[in-house]
Write an enzyme that holds these catalytic residues in place. Structure first.
Site, mmCIF file in Angstrom:
data_model
loop_
_atom_site.group_PDB
_atom_site.id
_atom_site.type_symbol
_atom_site.label_atom_id
_atom_site.label_comp_id
_atom_site.label_asym_id
_atom_site.label_seq_id
_atom_site.Cartn_x
_atom_site.Cartn_y
_atom_site.Cartn_z
ATOM 1 N N GLY A 139 24.372 61.438 43.314
ATOM 2 C CA GLY A 139 23.720 62.198 43.476
ATOM 3 C C GLY A 139 21.778 61.948 42.981
ATOM 4 O O GLY A 139 21.895 60.734 42.435
ATOM 5 N N SER A 140 21.446 63.416 42.599
ATOM 6 C CA SER A 140 19.844 63.052 41.486
ATOM 7 C C SER A 140 20.153 62.025 40.534
ATOM 8 O O SER A 140 19.146 62.074 40.007
ATOM 9 C CB SER A 140 19.868 64.428 41.566
ATOM 10 O OG SER A 140 19.270 64.773 42.835
ATOM 11 N N THR A 141 20.987 62.130 39.482
ATOM 12 C CA THR A 141 21.454 61.236 38.296
ATOM 13 C C THR A 141 20.544 59.905 38.872
ATOM 14 O O THR A 141 20.598 59.097 37.866
ATOM 15 C CB THR A 141 22.678 61.591 37.869
ATOM 16 O OG1 THR A 141 23.836 60.379 38.804
ATOM 17 C CG2 THR A 141 22.803 62.594 37.678
ATOM 18 N N PHE A 142 20.734 59.284 40.099
ATOM 19 C CA PHE A 142 20.660 58.037 40.028
ATOM 20 C C PHE A 142 19.105 58.146 39.809
ATOM 21 O O PHE A 142 18.375 56.842 40.227
ATOM 22 C CB PHE A 142 21.097 57.402 41.447
ATOM 23 C CG PHE A 142 20.947 55.605 42.482
ATOM 24 C CD1 PHE A 142 21.824 55.090 41.865
ATOM 25 C CD2 PHE A 142 19.956 55.437 42.833
ATOM 26 C CE1 PHE A 142 21.625 53.974 41.717
ATOM 27 C CE2 PHE A 142 19.442 54.521 43.035
ATOM 28 C CZ PHE A 142 20.019 53.034 42.274
ATOM 29 N N LYS A 143 17.998 58.928 40.365
ATOM 30 C CA LYS A 143 15.941 58.893 40.402
ATOM 31 C C LYS A 143 16.077 58.516 39.126
ATOM 32 O O LYS A 143 15.199 57.948 38.707
ATOM 33 C CB LYS A 143 16.050 60.391 40.612
ATOM 34 C CG LYS A 143 16.684 60.736 41.922
ATOM 35 C CD LYS A 143 16.221 62.332 42.365
ATOM 36 C CE LYS A 143 16.461 62.688 44.264
ATOM 37 N NZ LYS A 143 16.466 64.532 43.836
#
Length: 494
Positions: A223-227
């Site tokens: 999810g958004s942790t990869f941002k």
């Protein structure tokens, strides 16, 4: 000598020669094979004739050996015991008389049993003096308080995993997975007790999978942790040079070569947002477009610098996280916000947070500090090792300031610790066909002290099947667990 006697003598001589050759073949050529043959009962008897060495955390053993503990075979004198077995199982693995060994119990079996070649002279001396052979110890890097905080927090939520790392060395401080199992319940070989306990853990199609090490062996959409990785790629490739520089991010944003609009969660200020604001509010449109603008080759190269697409050995093997190598432009955009085929272990995301915290240097993760002889002499010591440099020091500090904004006034406020600077990133990852199941809640973070040191970086993923879907968020479910783990590490150093 007459002819018949001579023939008999020659024949007997050949028989003796054949016996000598066979005897030497068994003793010198086949010795190692026979010694390790599972059908050689004497090997098993010798293996359990003495107490096994211990696995050590914070100077205390989390394992032991019990004599005459109701084993199925009377010729097995000792069996393995565990303290808080379920909490430590993702670290220790198990050592069972009936079912073998895994993880540290297997990898360092030679030290723990005393059979390692490095203990040869010690064992020879003990044999001459009549002293029983002893196993050595495996001293880990784990922090007991951090492990307890991680396990307690995850257990309250059901399924999940947490990993904590010392960014400056790569030492693993916590490695927890729930649901878990107690290795003590099948450490012997009794068909009734150990066999039944093992069978319960081997149930097919058990959704809980208590023996799955979720921290190392399971991969999740991040999810958004990869941002955080996507932001690092933007800075490293010069697409943007600062946290407060406005991005070229239209709203709505249509994925390249499609008519599909990439949506944000709610009405948030993402149009041409700076990277700081985009990370603070977790703008899909901004980071999706960054990924598409950079292209798959640059995104893949940055992901690999953080450790994606290869197994890690701590020394326990961790599954390889995945950033897709074959993608078109819209798929690259989706992969860059942690969707499409992007998948990661909790260990991997802890590595991402630790590299940012350590001013751009990623240290190789490890959980064995040293191996000790029974006399406590050090046989080997792990030296911290640089693994890669995903970011320059300057860009890492820019990304730190962005992640710290997330915790100060963004989606990660539940990770705040009084008197400590915390940087983090939340994530809520889609799960199930057409996102039909409860999403995974993620949080990655690090803590910095007033002296500038960074003692801990953490990744937490929670699979809470019982939570209300609308209540699931990385900031709500995973961030409080990360906070408690970071605080435990900080408090233990006071």
């Amino acid at each position: 000598m007459n002819k018949p006697l001579r023939r008999i003598a020659i024949f007997c001589g050949l028989l003796v020669l054949a016996l000598l050759i066979r005897d030497n073949w068994i003793q010198y050529v086949q010795a190692d094979t026979l010694k390790s043959d599972t059908k050689n009962r004497r090997v098993a008897i010798e293996r359990y004739a003495t107490p096994r060495g211990d696995i050590i955390v914070d100077g205390k053993s989390i394992t032991g050996s019990a004599k005459g503990a109701g084993s199925g075979y009377n010729d097995f004198e000792y069996k393995r015991t565990y303290k808080d077995g379920a909490m430590w199982a993702p670290v220790t693995g198990y050592a069972s008389q009936a079912f073998g060994a895994t993880q540290l119990e297997s990898i360092e079996d030679g030290i723990l049993t005393g059979n390692d070649d490095r203990l040869f002279f010690r064992n020879t001396l003990d044999m001459l003096t009549g002293k029983k052979k002893q196993g050595g110890n495996v001293v880990t890097t784990l922090n007991a308080a951090a492990q307890k905080a991680a396990y307690k927090g995850l257990k309250a939520r059901g399924k999940g995993a947490a990993v904590a790392i010392d960014p400056e060395t790569g030492a693993i401080l916590a490695l927890a997975s729930t649901p878990s199992y107690d290795p003590s319940t099948f450490a012997g070989n009794s068909t009734k007790t150990d066999g039944e306990a093992w069978s319960k853990l081997q149930k097919k199609n058990d959704p809980n999978e208590p023996m799955l090490n979720r921290a190392l062996r399971d991969t999740y959409p991040p999810g958004s942790t990869f941002k955080v990785v996507t932001a690092a790629a933007a800075l490293e490739n010069g697409l943007y040079s600062g946290a407060d520089q406005k991005t070229d991010s239209p709203l709505p944003y249509t994925l390249p070569n499609t008519r599909t609009e990439l949506k944000n969660e709610g009405n948030i200020p993402c149009k041409n947002a700076t990277m700081r604001v985009a990370l603070q509010y977790s703008c899909n449109t901004v980071f999706g477009k960054i990924g598409a603008d950079l292209g798959k080759e640059k995104m893949l190269a940055e992901a690999k610098k953080f450790g994606f697409n290869e197994e890690q050995f701590t020394p326990v093997r961790s599954s390889a996280s995945n950033f897709p190598e074959k993608m078109d432009k819209p798929q690259t955009a989706l992969s860059s916000i942690g969707q499409f085929e992007t998948a990661t272990t909790p260990l991997q995301m802890a590595m991402v947070a630790s590299a940012v915290a350590n001013d751009g240097t990623l240290m190789k993760p490890y959980m064995v500090d040293k191996l000790q002889a029974p006399s406590l002499d050090v046989l080997s010591q792990t030296d911290p090792q640089e693994m890669s440099k995903p970011l320059s020091e300057k860009n890492a500090q820019i990304l730190q300031s962005m992640m710290e904004t997330v915790v100060k006034q963004g989606t990660g406020t539940n990770a705040q610790i009084s008197g400590v600077t915390v940087g983090g990133k939340t994530g809520t990852a889609q799960h199930g066909l057409n996102n039909s199941e409860n999403p995974y809640a993620w949080f990655i973070s690090y803590a910095k002290l007033s002296d500038g040191s960074s003692p801990v970086a953490v990744a937490v993923v929670v699979e809470d099947e019982n939570a209300n879907r609308d209540d699931i968020s990385g900031g709500g479910l995973a961030a409080p667990i990360a906070r408690s783990v970071m605080k435990a590490v900080i408090d233990s150093k006071k």
